[in-house]
Enzyme design. Structure first.
Site, PDB file in Angstrom:
ATOM      1  N   PRO A   2      -1.448   2.406  -0.587  1.00  0.00           N
ATOM      2  CA  PRO A   2      -0.682   3.505  -0.543  1.00  0.00           C
ATOM      3  C   PRO A   2       0.699   3.354   0.323  1.00  0.00           C
ATOM      4  CG  PRO A   2      -2.842   4.309  -0.600  1.00  0.00           C
ATOM      5  CD  PRO A   2      -2.960   2.843   0.002  1.00  0.00           C
ATOM      6  N   GLU A   3       1.693   3.222  -0.162  1.00  0.00           N
ATOM      7  CA  GLU A   3       2.898   3.242   0.439  1.00  0.00           C
ATOM      8  C   GLU A   3       3.790   4.495   0.508  1.00  0.00           C
ATOM      9  OE1 GLU A   3       5.386  -0.200  -0.716  1.00  0.00           O
ATOM     10  OE2 GLU A   3       3.644  -1.412  -0.570  1.00  0.00           O
TER      11      GLU A   3
END
Length: 269
Positions: A2-3
């Site tokens: 997840p960014e």
């Protein structure tokens, strides 16, 4: 992993439903993720009102007034809002119960984190971080000055959280395409004029990803169990061997800093 957009989407998903609620239980099913989970977390959080949920880079900070719970989703983690009593599955490691609602941390690879910060205490994980890319302080002139002594390629440089936070692999590739800059260009050689194109494209790319719920490529899901769909609009990421959506040239894949980079050799010279 997840960014920034995925973490911001998570924040937007959990904050409205939990802010102002009082915790009724904390259940930790594993003693350690990337770091040990505080043994007294139940005592620290039980019967406390959640005052706010904020984000710093890829970290979420749940403020309970007397301290903050720092959460990181690691490589494959997610936070879900579930009805109380929902049976936990194998990789569901931490529950914070707010009456009829559970905030559940799922982390199959256990690279995430749940750490306690007393009062307004900071943490070494936060102290080394660069500016937020969506903030006003992140602008072309600031970036031009910050890159003057950077002899590495621009793509991995943008992914350095000490320089600027949250521009992960996907969004660095996409932003560079939108700005028509090759990922192989040495960072210090990128002119102010080109950075005046790049910075707005970084912001626009991240904002577009947030608006579309982030990218769900492997494990990431929203707090309600749904998926993001920004991946449907990628120009280059993961499209090696396919024609460029702009000019038709075949998208290429290279490895930079042990991470894959994708670009169009015609559009990004």
């Amino acid at each position: 992993m997840p960014e920034l957009p995925e973490v911001e989407v998570t924040r937007l998903g959990i904050a409205p439903g939990l802010t102002g609620l009082r915790t009724t239980a904390v259940v930790a099913r594993t003693p350690k993720l990337r770091y040990p989970i505080p043994e007294n977390l139940d005592a620290l959080l039980c019967d406390r009102v959640l005052q706010s949920v904020t984000r710093r880079a890829k970290y979420l900070l749940l403020d309970f007034g007397h301290g903050r719970l720092l959460l990181h989703l690691g490589m494959s983690g997610s936070l879900r809002l579930l009805p109380a009593g929902t049976t936990p599955e194998k990789h569901d490691h931490l529950d914070i119960v707010f009456g009829k609602t559970i905030l559940r941390l799922r982390d199959p690879r256990r690279f995430g984190a749940a750490l306690w910060l007393s009062g307004q205490e900071s943490h070494s994980l936060l102290d080394v971080l660069g500016p937020e890319p969506l903030s006003d302080s992140f602008n072309a002139r600031w970036l031009h000055a910050a890159l003057k002594k950077r002899g590495t390629a621009i793509k991995p440089t943008l992914m350095d959280g000490h320089l600027v936070v949250g521009i992960g692999n996907i969004y660095a590739s996409e932003s560079l395409f939108r700005a028509r800059i090759s990922p192989k260009t040495i960072a210090s050689k990128v002119s102010l004029h080109r950075l005046e194109r790049l910075v707005p494209e970084i912001k626009a790319t991240l904002e577009a990803a947030i608006a579309k719920g982030g990218s769900s490529l492997r494990d990431f899901i929203h707090s309600d169990g749904s998926s993001g769909y920004f991946q449907q609009e990628y120009f280059v990421y993961g499209r090696d061997g396919l024609p460029c959506r702009v000019c038709g040239t075949t998208i290429k894949r290279i490895v930079q800093g042990q991470r894959a980079s994708f670009y169009c050799p015609s559009c990004q010279k």
